[in-house]
Motif scaffolding. Sequence first.
Motif, PDB file in Angstrom:
ATOM      1  N   ALA A 258       0.849  -1.184   0.000  1.00  0.00           N
ATOM      2  CA  ALA A 258       0.000   0.000   0.000  1.00  0.00           C
ATOM      3  C   ALA A 258       0.890   1.242   0.000  1.00  0.00           C
ATOM      4  O   ALA A 258       1.959   1.250   0.624  1.00  0.00           O
ATOM      5  CB  ALA A 258      -0.907   0.011   1.228  1.00  0.00           C
TER       6      ALA A 258
ATOM      7  N   CYS B 190      -7.040   0.113  -7.001  1.00  0.00           N
ATOM      8  CA  CYS B 190      -7.543   1.256  -6.246  1.00  0.00           C
ATOM      9  C   CYS B 190      -8.448   0.790  -5.107  1.00  0.00           C
ATOM     10  O   CYS B 190      -9.502   0.189  -5.350  1.00  0.00           O
ATOM     11  CB  CYS B 190      -8.302   2.196  -7.178  1.00  0.00           C
ATOM     12  SG  CYS B 190      -8.961   3.648  -6.335  1.00  0.00           S
ATOM     13  N   SER B 191      -8.053   1.091  -3.866  1.00  0.00           N
ATOM     14  CA  SER B 191      -8.868   0.685  -2.726  1.00  0.00           C
ATOM     15  C   SER B 191     -10.170   1.484  -2.631  1.00  0.00           C
ATOM     16  O   SER B 191     -11.149   1.007  -2.050  1.00  0.00           O
ATOM     17  CB  SER B 191      -8.074   0.828  -1.419  1.00  0.00           C
ATOM     18  OG  SER B 191      -7.722   2.173  -1.188  1.00  0.00           O
TER      19      SER B 191
ATOM     20  N   ILE C  45      -8.233  -1.635   4.473  1.00  0.00           N
ATOM     21  CA  ILE C  45      -9.422  -1.766   3.624  1.00  0.00           C
ATOM     22  C   ILE C  45      -9.305  -2.978   2.715  1.00  0.00           C
ATOM     23  O   ILE C  45     -10.244  -3.774   2.589  1.00  0.00           O
ATOM     24  CB  ILE C  45      -9.619  -0.481   2.791  1.00  0.00           C
ATOM     25  CG1 ILE C  45     -10.020   0.694   3.699  1.00  0.00           C
ATOM     26  CG2 ILE C  45     -10.681  -0.694   1.704  1.00  0.00           C
ATOM     27  CD1 ILE C  45      -9.948   2.042   3.011  1.00  0.00           C
ATOM     28  N   ILE C  46      -8.157  -3.132   2.084  1.00  0.00           N
ATOM     29  CA  ILE C  46      -7.978  -4.253   1.150  1.00  0.00           C
ATOM     30  C   ILE C  46      -8.020  -5.588   1.880  1.00  0.00           C
ATOM     31  O   ILE C  46      -8.657  -6.552   1.405  1.00  0.00           O
ATOM     32  CB  ILE C  46      -6.651  -4.093   0.376  1.00  0.00           C
ATOM     33  CG1 ILE C  46      -6.739  -2.886  -0.577  1.00  0.00           C
ATOM     34  CG2 ILE C  46      -6.326  -5.361  -0.419  1.00  0.00           C
ATOM     35  CD1 ILE C  46      -7.803  -3.017  -1.673  1.00  0.00           C
TER      36      ILE C  46
ATOM     37  N   VAL D   4     -12.493  -0.511  -4.753  1.00  0.00           N
ATOM     38  CA  VAL D   4     -12.835  -1.744  -4.033  1.00  0.00           C
ATOM     39  C   VAL D   4     -13.837  -1.441  -2.925  1.00  0.00           C
ATOM     40  O   VAL D   4     -14.819  -2.170  -2.735  1.00  0.00           O
ATOM     41  CB  VAL D   4     -11.574  -2.413  -3.460  1.00  0.00           C
ATOM     42  CG1 VAL D   4     -11.944  -3.564  -2.523  1.00  0.00           C
ATOM     43  CG2 VAL D   4     -10.672  -2.920  -4.588  1.00  0.00           C
ATOM     44  N   ALA D   5     -13.620  -0.358  -2.190  1.00  0.00           N
ATOM     45  CA  ALA D   5     -14.527   0.012  -1.102  1.00  0.00           C
ATOM     46  C   ALA D   5     -15.932   0.290  -1.631  1.00  0.00           C
ATOM     47  O   ALA D   5     -16.929  -0.087  -1.003  1.00  0.00           O
ATOM     48  CB  ALA D   5     -13.990   1.237  -0.366  1.00  0.00           C
TER      49      ALA D   5
ATOM     50  N   HIS E 251      -5.571   4.544  -2.209  1.00  0.00           N
ATOM     51  CA  HIS E 251      -6.946   5.043  -2.167  1.00  0.00           C
ATOM     52  C   HIS E 251      -7.023   6.228  -3.122  1.00  0.00           C
ATOM     53  O   HIS E 251      -6.362   7.244  -2.914  1.00  0.00           O
ATOM     54  CB  HIS E 251      -7.318   5.456  -0.748  1.00  0.00           C
ATOM     55  CG  HIS E 251      -8.773   5.331  -0.454  1.00  0.00           C
ATOM     56  ND1 HIS E 251      -9.400   4.105  -0.361  1.00  0.00           N
ATOM     57  CD2 HIS E 251      -9.747   6.265  -0.259  1.00  0.00           C
ATOM     58  CE1 HIS E 251     -10.679   4.291  -0.091  1.00  0.00           C
ATOM     59  NE2 HIS E 251     -10.918   5.598  -0.038  1.00  0.00           N
TER      60      HIS E 251
ATOM     61  N   VAL F  51      -1.307  -0.736  -3.969  1.00  0.00           N
ATOM     62  CA  VAL F  51      -2.686  -0.410  -3.630  1.00  0.00           C
ATOM     63  C   VAL F  51      -2.684   1.013  -3.081  1.00  0.00           C
ATOM     64  O   VAL F  51      -1.824   1.367  -2.273  1.00  0.00           O
ATOM     65  CB  VAL F  51      -3.264  -1.377  -2.587  1.00  0.00           C
ATOM     66  CG1 VAL F  51      -4.580  -0.853  -2.037  1.00  0.00           C
ATOM     67  CG2 VAL F  51      -3.464  -2.762  -3.186  1.00  0.00           C
TER      68      VAL F  51
ATOM     69  N   CYS G 151      -5.298   2.232   4.007  1.00  0.00           N
ATOM     70  CA  CYS G 151      -5.550   1.637   2.692  1.00  0.00           C
ATOM     71  C   CYS G 151      -5.337   0.127   2.743  1.00  0.00           C
ATOM     72  O   CYS G 151      -6.154  -0.651   2.229  1.00  0.00           O
ATOM     73  CB  CYS G 151      -4.626   2.285   1.677  1.00  0.00           C
ATOM     74  SG  CYS G 151      -4.721   1.597   0.033  1.00  0.00           S
TER      75      CYS G 151
END
Length: 205
Positions: A7, A117-118, A160-161, A121-122, A90, A88, A157
Motif C-alpha cells: 500500500a 484502487c482501494s 481496507i484491502i 474496491v470500497a 486510495h 494499492v 488503505c
Amino acid sequence: MPLDFTAIDFETANSSSASACSVGLVKVRDGRVVDEANWFIKPAPPHDEFMMWNTKIHGIVAADVAGAADWAGQLPDLLDFVDGDHLVAHNASFDLGVIKAATIASGLVVPDLRYVCSLQVARRTYHLDSYRLPVAAMAAGFEDFRHHDALADAEACAAIIVHAAARHEAEDLERLAHITRVKVGVIGPVATADHASSHGPMALQ
C-alpha cells in the motif's frame, strides 16, 4: 496465492503531481502487515513551492524536506521496498500519477508497476454515505488514524484491502479485483505493453 501487496500514499507540496513531499509504504504478506516505511521527499524545481492549502492539509513545510533526497535520489529505495508487488492506493490514479509525473519531471523512465484502487474496491464492498479514506477505513475496522499522514493513510488503505478480501473470500489481490470488478491498472512501458497485448487497445497508457 496469498494476499500480498504494498500500500502506498503520497502527500504533495502543491497542485502539481510532480511535487511529492512525503511517501508512506506498507508491505502486506498473506494478509498481514510485515513492514512499513515513510520518508520526506524534496520536490524538484519548478515543482518545489509549498502552497498554503497543501500545508494546511498535511502540515509539511519546505524546512521539513530541506535535507531529504529528491525524487531521483529516493526512487530506487521506493522500488526496492515495493520489490515487484502490486501497489494499492486510495484513489490510486492520484498516487500513481505522482509516481509517473515525478519520474518524468526528473528525466527518468517511468517504472513498470501494477496497481489496484482501494477506493473502487470500497465502493463495491461497503454501503456508505462517503468513501473517503477515513470513512472506508472505519468500515474496515481501522479507526482513529492521522489522515493525511502518508504512512497512516497507507496503513488505512492496506486495512481496507485486507478486510475487503476477507469479506469477498478472495485469496489474493487479483481475485479481489476480479470479484469487485475493479481494473488492475498499469504504468511504465513494459507493463503497459504487456497489458495492451492481453487486454486490447483499451489498455491504460
